[in-house]
Scaffold this motif. Structure first.
Motif, PDB file in Angstrom:
ATOM      1  N   GLN A 116      40.142  25.244  38.655  1.00 45.71           N
ATOM      2  CA  GLN A 116      41.003  26.226  38.000  1.00 45.71           C
ATOM      3  C   GLN A 116      40.693  27.610  38.557  1.00 45.71           C
ATOM      4  O   GLN A 116      39.535  28.034  38.578  1.00 45.71           O
ATOM      5  CB  GLN A 116      40.808  26.189  36.487  1.00 45.71           C
ATOM      6  CG  GLN A 116      41.198  24.864  35.848  1.00 45.71           C
ATOM      7  CD  GLN A 116      42.661  24.489  36.129  1.00 45.71           C
ATOM      8  OE1 GLN A 116      43.560  25.325  35.991  1.00 45.71           O
ATOM      9  NE2 GLN A 116      42.878  23.237  36.529  1.00 45.71           N
ATOM     10  N   ALA A 117      41.717  28.319  38.993  1.00 45.08           N
ATOM     11  CA  ALA A 117      41.534  29.594  39.681  1.00 45.08           C
ATOM     12  C   ALA A 117      40.756  30.601  38.839  1.00 45.08           C
ATOM     13  O   ALA A 117      39.867  31.290  39.344  1.00 45.08           O
ATOM     14  CB  ALA A 117      42.891  30.168  40.092  1.00 45.08           C
ATOM     15  N   ASP A 118      41.074  30.698  37.552  1.00 46.74           N
ATOM     16  CA  ASP A 118      40.386  31.683  36.704  1.00 46.74           C
ATOM     17  C   ASP A 118      38.899  31.381  36.606  1.00 46.74           C
ATOM     18  O   ASP A 118      38.056  32.294  36.674  1.00 46.74           O
ATOM     19  CB  ASP A 118      41.008  31.708  35.300  1.00 46.74           C
ATOM     20  CG  ASP A 118      42.377  32.354  35.287  1.00 46.74           C
ATOM     21  OD1 ASP A 118      42.701  33.080  36.253  1.00 46.74           O
ATOM     22  OD2 ASP A 118      43.132  32.147  34.312  1.00 46.74           O
ATOM     23  N   ALA A 119      38.547  30.118  36.453  1.00 51.40           N
ATOM     24  CA  ALA A 119      37.138  29.733  36.349  1.00 51.40           C
ATOM     25  C   ALA A 119      36.410  29.957  37.671  1.00 51.40           C
ATOM     26  O   ALA A 119      35.243  30.370  37.693  1.00 51.40           O
ATOM     27  CB  ALA A 119      37.023  28.272  35.928  1.00 51.40           C
ATOM     28  N   HIS A 143      37.248  32.192  40.043  1.00 50.82           N
ATOM     29  CA  HIS A 143      37.096  33.633  40.230  1.00 50.82           C
ATOM     30  C   HIS A 143      35.979  34.180  39.343  1.00 50.82           C
ATOM     31  O   HIS A 143      35.155  34.997  39.779  1.00 50.82           O
ATOM     32  CB  HIS A 143      38.423  34.344  39.938  1.00 50.82           C
ATOM     33  CG  HIS A 143      38.415  35.801  40.252  1.00 50.82           C
ATOM     34  ND1 HIS A 143      38.052  36.767  39.329  1.00 50.82           N
ATOM     35  CD2 HIS A 143      38.693  36.473  41.404  1.00 50.82           C
ATOM     36  CE1 HIS A 143      38.129  37.954  39.883  1.00 50.82           C
ATOM     37  NE2 HIS A 143      38.508  37.811  41.149  1.00 50.82           N
ATOM     38  N   ALA A 144      35.927  33.716  38.107  1.00 48.00           N
ATOM     39  CA  ALA A 144      34.902  34.191  37.170  1.00 48.00           C
ATOM     40  C   ALA A 144      33.511  33.799  37.637  1.00 48.00           C
ATOM     41  O   ALA A 144      32.554  34.586  37.514  1.00 48.00           O
ATOM     42  CB  ALA A 144      35.171  33.633  35.776  1.00 48.00           C
ATOM     43  N   PRO A 201      39.946  41.512  43.271  1.00 48.14           N
ATOM     44  CA  PRO A 201      40.751  41.128  42.116  1.00 48.14           C
ATOM     45  C   PRO A 201      41.526  39.841  42.386  1.00 48.14           C
ATOM     46  O   PRO A 201      41.907  39.564  43.540  1.00 48.14           O
ATOM     47  CB  PRO A 201      41.699  42.327  41.940  1.00 48.14           C
ATOM     48  CG  PRO A 201      40.974  43.476  42.560  1.00 48.14           C
ATOM     49  CD  PRO A 201      40.216  42.896  43.713  1.00 48.14           C
ATOM     50  N   MET A 202      41.755  39.068  41.349  1.00 43.14           N
ATOM     51  CA  MET A 202      42.458  37.789  41.493  1.00 43.14           C
ATOM     52  C   MET A 202      43.768  37.976  42.262  1.00 43.14           C
ATOM     53  O   MET A 202      44.555  38.870  41.986  1.00 43.14           O
ATOM     54  CB  MET A 202      42.759  37.203  40.115  1.00 43.14           C
ATOM     55  CG  MET A 202      43.589  35.931  40.159  1.00 43.14           C
ATOM     56  SD  MET A 202      42.716  34.540  40.906  1.00 43.14           S
ATOM     57  CE  MET A 202      41.771  33.990  39.492  1.00 43.14           C
ATOM     58  N   GLY A 203      43.954  37.120  43.275  1.00 44.34           N
ATOM     59  CA  GLY A 203      45.177  37.144  44.058  1.00 44.34           C
ATOM     60  C   GLY A 203      45.122  38.027  45.286  1.00 44.34           C
ATOM     61  O   GLY A 203      46.026  37.966  46.130  1.00 44.34           O
ATOM     62  N   ALA A 216      45.334  31.154  43.299  1.00 40.61           N
ATOM     63  CA  ALA A 216      45.795  29.839  42.867  1.00 40.61           C
ATOM     64  C   ALA A 216      46.856  29.333  43.836  1.00 40.61           C
ATOM     65  O   ALA A 216      47.719  30.090  44.286  1.00 40.61           O
ATOM     66  CB  ALA A 216      46.366  29.922  41.456  1.00 40.61           C
ATOM     67  N   VAL A 250      43.064  25.471  44.558  1.00 42.08           N
ATOM     68  CA  VAL A 250      42.742  26.893  44.662  1.00 42.08           C
ATOM     69  C   VAL A 250      42.312  27.219  46.084  1.00 42.08           C
ATOM     70  O   VAL A 250      41.678  26.403  46.762  1.00 42.08           O
ATOM     71  CB  VAL A 250      41.611  27.263  43.666  1.00 42.08           C
ATOM     72  CG1 VAL A 250      41.299  28.755  43.724  1.00 42.08           C
ATOM     73  CG2 VAL A 250      41.999  26.863  42.248  1.00 42.08           C
TER      74      VAL A 250
END
Length: 342
Positions: free
Chosen positions: A251-254, A256-257, A273-275, A295, A302
């Motif tokens: 998962q992209a958010d996980a 990146h975090a 920053p994301m993206g 993503a 990802v």
């Protein structure tokens, strides 16, 4: 206190990069430079861009008085360093930039480099030089083995994700583009301008690239079980830089975090920053690493992109960062140079 430094193999690209970085280092002084085939020459003759510096003449390694040296950088060709370092004083701190001490298992060294290791006792002592993951061990080390530049780029993108358990370990693809200086300064037909310019090509595909030995070793250690990645490097007509595009399932958010949390306090690692995706033009000539996450249109897939300068953070800058730690200095000393742009 100013530490006396020797650079063995100063007539190559990584040796010259070490000279460039150390030239303004407040706590290091270059007292010896070796370049066996260019012994007797001045560095200004070999590298005119260093003409402004007051540097010792290039000599043979056997002519260096190591009693006057606090730390030696060994920027010699692969399979050469092990014999040289074996003959150095046992109390001399050494940072090796070759592949000779990167792999801990002698059988793995034989597998990837095709010959038995000639200094097994030193191989057992060497600390792997990926600074951000072995900082404490490097501080106490006598011998540090610099990583491969391709291996470092892939690890910066993936190691925190493996440790955090946020990706599928059986579906990792590393598509990497590397600049030509990573192949060294020796004359090779395939690196001539007419052969290399206006195109790029894959090489050592299908699991034959030697840096896979480092990926296998380090990713498996981080995961606590065997991890095998698919890795294809490409040679591009650029002087400096590596860009690794890594494809993973998660998962992209996980993802990146996990990267942001792991590198939040690291002086040379920046998670964008994301993206937003990084470019080699923004880290050229520096010790910085930029990492981006995006993503994919396919749910659960990802893209992670990491960039660094192969001669600086991928080799000589990383070596200096490790040497700072070994000598009890702030690891950023001499390395906060801004990237060269454009």
């Amino acid at each position: 206190m100013v530490h006396n430094i020797a650079i063995l193999g100063a007539s190559g690209y990584t040796g010259a990069e070490l000279v460039r970085l150390i030239a303004t280092h407040p706590a290091m002084r270059i007292v010896a430079l070796s370049g066996d085939r260019k012994a007797g020459m001045q560095m200004a003759e070999v590298f005119p861009h260093l003409r402004h510096l007051d540097l010792p003449e290039l000599v043979r390694i056997e002519d260096i008085d190591f009693a006057q040296v606090d730390l030696a950088f060994c920027a010699l060709p692969h399979a050469t360093s092990q014999a040289v370092i074996k003959g150095l004083p046992s109390d001399l701190k050494v940072v090796d930039l070759s592949a000779d001490f990167r792999l801990r298992d002698p059988a793995e060294y034989l597998k990837w480099y095709g010959k038995p290791h000639e200094a097994l006792e030193l191989q057992a002592q060497a600390v792997y030089g990926l600074t951000e993951f072995y900082r404490d061990e490097i501080r106490a080390a006598r011998l540090v083995a610099g990583t491969g530049c391709n291996a470092a780029t892939g690890q910066y993108a993936l190691r925190p994700l493996i440790e955090a358990g946020v990706i599928d370990l059986d579906e990792i693809i590393i598509d990497l583009k590397a600049a030509v200086s990573g192949a060294g300064r020796s004359l090779k037909e395939n690196l001539l301008h007419a052969e290399l310019s206006e195109g790029y090509h894959a090489y050592s595909a299908g699991g034959t690239h030697r840096h896979l030995g480092e990926f296998d070793q380090e990713f498996s250690r981080a995961a606590g079980r065997p991890v095998r990645v698919q890795f294809t490097p490409h040679l591009i007509p650029a002087n400096r830089g590596i860009l690794a595009t890594v494809y993973v399932r998660g998962q992209a958010d996980a993802i990146h975090a996990a990267l942001a949390a792991r590198y939040d306090a690291e002086p040379f690692l920046t998670v964008l920053p994301m993206g937003e995706l990084p470019s080699t033009r923004h880290i050229r000539g520096s010790n910085f690493v930029h990492i981006g996450v995006m993503a994919d249109r396919i749910p659960g897939r990802v893209i992670v992109v990491a960039v660094l300068d192969n001669l600086t953070k991928g080799s000589s800058g990383q070596a200096l960062q490790n040497a700072n730690l070994m000598l009890g200095l702030d690891e950023t000393t001499g390395l906060m140079l801004a990237p060269v742009f454009p």
